[in-house]
Design a protein around this motif. Structure first.
Motif, PDB file in Angstrom:
ATOM      1  N   SER A  11       0.808  -1.218   0.000  1.00 66.06           N
ATOM      2  CA  SER A  11       0.000   0.000   0.000  1.00 66.06           C
ATOM      3  C   SER A  11       0.843   1.271   0.000  1.00 66.06           C
ATOM      4  N   LEU A  16      -0.846   2.661  -4.495  1.00 66.45           N
ATOM      5  CA  LEU A  16      -1.982   3.581  -4.484  1.00 66.45           C
ATOM      6  C   LEU A  16      -2.092   4.358  -5.786  1.00 66.45           C
ATOM      7  N   VAL A  36      -2.424   1.211   5.893  1.00 64.67           N
ATOM      8  CA  VAL A  36      -2.108   1.991   4.710  1.00 64.67           C
ATOM      9  C   VAL A  36      -1.104   3.087   5.042  1.00 64.67           C
ATOM     10  N   ILE A 134      -4.538   8.720  -0.996  1.00 64.85           N
ATOM     11  CA  ILE A 134      -5.620   8.134  -0.203  1.00 64.85           C
ATOM     12  C   ILE A 134      -6.890   8.953  -0.355  1.00 64.85           C
ATOM     13  N   MET A 137      -8.797   8.180  -3.623  1.00 66.43           N
ATOM     14  CA  MET A 137      -8.984   6.770  -3.953  1.00 66.43           C
ATOM     15  C   MET A 137     -10.429   6.509  -4.374  1.00 66.43           C
TER      16      MET A 137
END
Length: 523
Positions: A11, A16, A36, A134, A137
């Protein structure tokens, strides 16, 4: 049985970036052994290298990358990634530090001929890039944390990877299947007693791929970062090369410059040269410090380094930070092409776990985040154009098969200390053969029935296997090049500069399709 379009193990930035670029038409699952927000990408301080300066250009960046890599690089790969660099950072423009005119602030790091290090939050570039990824995402990406992946499920008739086996925190086994299996598990810095790496960097992906039959390349090329915070004989974290880029100087306790008359770039010489010189000083009983007295507003420019130093009792008002070199980055890994395809169908590797030929024998500072961004984007484009076939697999809970007497394990701290002394900054045939003999006694290649081991035992097994691969590769390369220095072969060999030290696939049974997993592919 659920089949993912894309199953990503790891991660970090590469993982990502891939997940975010695949779009919403794919079912994507990310498995990570911790969380993560825990890994090497988050710890990256310096920044991303890209040729965006007025006096810079991609060809200068290419030349610096090849020089740092001691021309062991794949030049076509270097050109492709470097030329794409300016475009790659555009999607992160909002998070990067800028000057009063709104232009990107560019830092200078070792072996770069121009200021081209783009940073965020001073020295929290990796953290801010991770948060940015993140935050954007897609909803179709499912993340499962605290899931330790330990084996690739193979359809041997097709030499195809169709899934993975993992264990959760309670040790319960889970099987996951996918059309595309991507290893983004990072490096193996934790094999050394001195390292800048996160606790999760134990070589899992390399060991898994090797056991499944994938080719592994250039495992002898380990980069040792020259400046880790060194307190009471232990390293506490990374002191970014950007500190030296801002004017810090390496000195001994009596104030003598360490890099004077060593290299024309002095403190900004390539990392292997600086590391070897500091190692020599420490070996002779001299402590080494970063003299930061010439850097104004140090705490504002390097807030995370300042906090780390203060937490460890270093008084920055005195203008010195004690440092020592430690394991930082693996240039080798699972052999892949530029897209990330391995020698096993359906299996890909991106980020530090992969060996594309970009870094050569020694990575140029801040090229790692650049490579991760590039690979994530390129593999996403390839998968979108090649959706893949469906693996059909059936898992039934049965008594473990292939039960053999368990191997004995090396004590982890001893393994780390021996890797530092025997396969560390300075190597020799005698030291390497001694380490190989010590590792061989544990007979890691004879392991069977991985399901029967605990997560802690599996981690130790993977560390042992990866250490063996590194030791074997270092023995095979009878020259010094980049991050690989042999005291008995101290010079580069013009006949060996382009030779890849490829370790071919594992000949054992681990990784083969289990009898109770009937798998086939539907075309």
């Amino acid at each position: 049985m659920e089949i993912e379009d894309v199953l990503i193990i790891g991660s970090g930035v590469a993982a990502l970036q891939l997940a975010s670029k695949l779009g919403t038409d794919f079912n994507v699952k990310v498995l990570t052994k911790s969380t993560v927000r825990h890994g090497n990408s988050l710890l990256a301080q310096g920044g991303v290298a890209a040729a965006v300066g007025l006096n810079d250009g991609p060809e200068k960046h290419v030349a610096d990358t090849l020089e740092a890599g001691r021309f062991h690089n794949d030049e076509s790969v270097v050109r492709e990634i470097v030329h794409d660099g300016p475009g790659l950072i555009n999607t992160f423009f909002e998070i990067f530090d800028k000057n009063q005119e709104g232009r990107l602030q560019l830092g200078l790091e070792g072996a770069h001929s121009e200021p081209r290090i783009i940073h965020s939050g001073g020295d929290t570039t990796g953290k801010n890039m991770m948060e940015h990824l993140i935050g954007r995402m897609p909803r179709n990406v499912q993340v499962e944390e605290d899931m330790f992946t330990y084996e690739l499920i193979m359809d041997q008739s097709q030499n195809r990877c169709i899934g993975v086996k993992s264990k959760d925190q309670q040790g319960v086994l889970h099987c996951f299947y996918g059309r595309h299996i991507v290893l983004a598990t990072g490096g193996c810095g934790q094999l050394y007693s001195f390292t800048s790496n996160a606790q999760t960097a134990t070589g899992d992906g390399i060991a898994m791929a090797y056991l499944a039959g994938a080719e592994v390349a250039d495992m002898e090329f380990i980069q040792f970062h020259p400046t880790l915070l060194h307190i009471n004989g232990a390293t506490k974290g990374l002191i970014s090369e950007a500190v030296r880029g801002e004017g810090a100087v390496l000195v001994t306790e009596d104030g003598k410059p360490v890099m004077e008359n060593v290299h024309e770039l002095k403190d900004l010489a390539p990392r292997h040269i600086v590391s070897q010189k500091i190692f020599d000083c420490l070996k002779s009983g001299q402590r080494v410090f970063l003299d930061i007295s010439g850097i104004s507003q140090f705490s504002q420019r390097f807030p995370s380094i300042t906090a780390m130093c203060e937490q460890n009792g270093v008084r920055l008002s005195e203008g010195r930070i004690p440092v020592a070199p430690g394991s930082h980055f693996l240039m080798g890994g699972i052999k892949t092409d530029l897209t990330g395809r391995t020698s096993i169908d359906g299996l890909y590797a991106i980020g530090e776990v992969a060996c594309t030929g970009f870094h050569g024998a020694n990575r140029l500072a801040s090229n790692s985040l650049l490579e991760g961004l590039y690979q994530g984007k390129r593999l996403a484009h390839w998968i979108r154009a090649n959706k893949g076939t469906d693996p059909l697999a059936q898992w039934s809970v049965m008594d473990p098969i292939n039960l053999h007497k368990k191997v004995k394990f090396p004590e982890v701290q001893m393994l780390k200390e021996r890797m530092m002394t025997h396969v560390g900054i300075v190597r020799s045939k005698a030291l390497l053969e001694e380490q190989k003999q010590w590792l061989d006694q544990f007979r890691m290649n004879e392991i069977r029935g991985l399901d029967t081991y605990s997560v802690r035992e599996l981690t130790t097994i993977f560390m042992g296997i990866t250490a063996s691969l590194m030791t074997e590769a270092a023995l095979n390369r009878t020259e010094s090049r980049g991050g690989h220095f042999r005291s008995d072969f101290p010079f580069e060999d013009d006949q060996k500069w382009s030779e890849k030290t490829i370790i071919h696939k594992y000949k054992g049974e681990v990784g083969e399709t289990h009898e109770h997993v009937k798998a086939s592919l539907v075309h």
